[in-house]
Write a protein that holds these residues in place. Structure first.
Motif, mmCIF file in Angstrom:
data_model
loop_
_atom_site.group_PDB
_atom_site.id
_atom_site.type_symbol
_atom_site.label_atom_id
_atom_site.label_comp_id
_atom_site.label_asym_id
_atom_site.label_seq_id
_atom_site.Cartn_x
_atom_site.Cartn_y
_atom_site.Cartn_z
ATOM 1 N N VAL A 40 0.857 -1.181 0.000
ATOM 2 C CA VAL A 40 0.000 0.000 0.000
ATOM 3 C C VAL A 40 0.892 1.230 0.000
ATOM 4 C CG1 VAL A 40 -1.735 1.284 1.294
ATOM 5 C CG2 VAL A 40 -1.810 -1.217 1.260
ATOM 6 N N LYS A 41 0.687 2.096 -0.982
ATOM 7 C CA LYS A 41 1.458 3.341 -1.067
ATOM 8 C C LYS A 41 0.523 4.501 -0.749
ATOM 9 C CE LYS A 41 4.779 1.497 -4.340
ATOM 10 N NZ LYS A 41 5.483 1.710 -5.618
ATOM 11 N N LEU A 42 0.889 5.237 0.298
ATOM 12 C CA LEU A 42 0.090 6.367 0.749
ATOM 13 C C LEU A 42 0.855 7.659 0.540
ATOM 14 C CD1 LEU A 42 -1.036 4.952 4.226
ATOM 15 C CD2 LEU A 42 -2.299 4.856 2.071
ATOM 16 N N GLU A 43 0.126 8.744 0.422
ATOM 17 C CA GLU A 43 0.727 10.075 0.395
ATOM 18 C C GLU A 43 0.177 10.850 1.583
ATOM 19 O OE1 GLU A 43 0.639 14.032 -2.396
ATOM 20 O OE2 GLU A 43 0.578 12.082 -3.384
ATOM 21 N N LEU A 44 1.092 11.287 2.449
ATOM 22 C CA LEU A 44 0.690 12.128 3.574
ATOM 23 C C LEU A 44 0.573 13.555 3.065
ATOM 24 C CD1 LEU A 44 2.922 10.697 6.436
ATOM 25 C CD2 LEU A 44 0.584 10.096 5.841
ATOM 26 N N GLU A 45 -0.480 14.252 3.477
ATOM 27 C CA GLU A 45 -0.748 15.595 2.972
ATOM 28 C C GLU A 45 -0.800 16.600 4.113
ATOM 29 O OE1 GLU A 45 -4.470 14.789 0.993
ATOM 30 O OE2 GLU A 45 -3.444 14.350 -0.886
#
Length: 85
Positions: A40-45
């Motif tokens: 799972v690849k997430l982007e923290l914003e």
């Protein structure tokens, strides 16, 4: 094994369960990709990108929620935070 679409749906539900806490601190998270080998690849914003507590939030909140929802996930990583990749 459930379909990729169902797995993504479960991951999104897990993210929704922790999203209010992130939003309260000026941050957010976005699912970037679920790879074929269940990474799972997430982007923290927002503030989550630079918060000194982001590693703890990531591991204890996001990763744990995703692993509970989808135990077959092999890895959870943040693509835009080098220490969490």
């Amino acid at each position: 094994m459930e379909s990729k679409e169902k797995t993504i749906e479960l991951i999104e539900q897990a993210l929704e369960s922790v999203r209010p806490y992130l939003l309260a601190d000026g941050g957010n998270v976005k699912l970037v990709e679920l790879t074929d080998d269940l990474v799972v690849k997430l982007e923290l914003e927002g503030s989550c990108q630079s918060c000194p507590m982001s590693a703890m939030t990531f591991r204890a909140g996001l990763e744990e929620s995703i692993r509970k929802a989808v135990p077959s996930v092999t890895k959870v990583m943040a693509v835009n935070v080098p220490s969490l990749a």
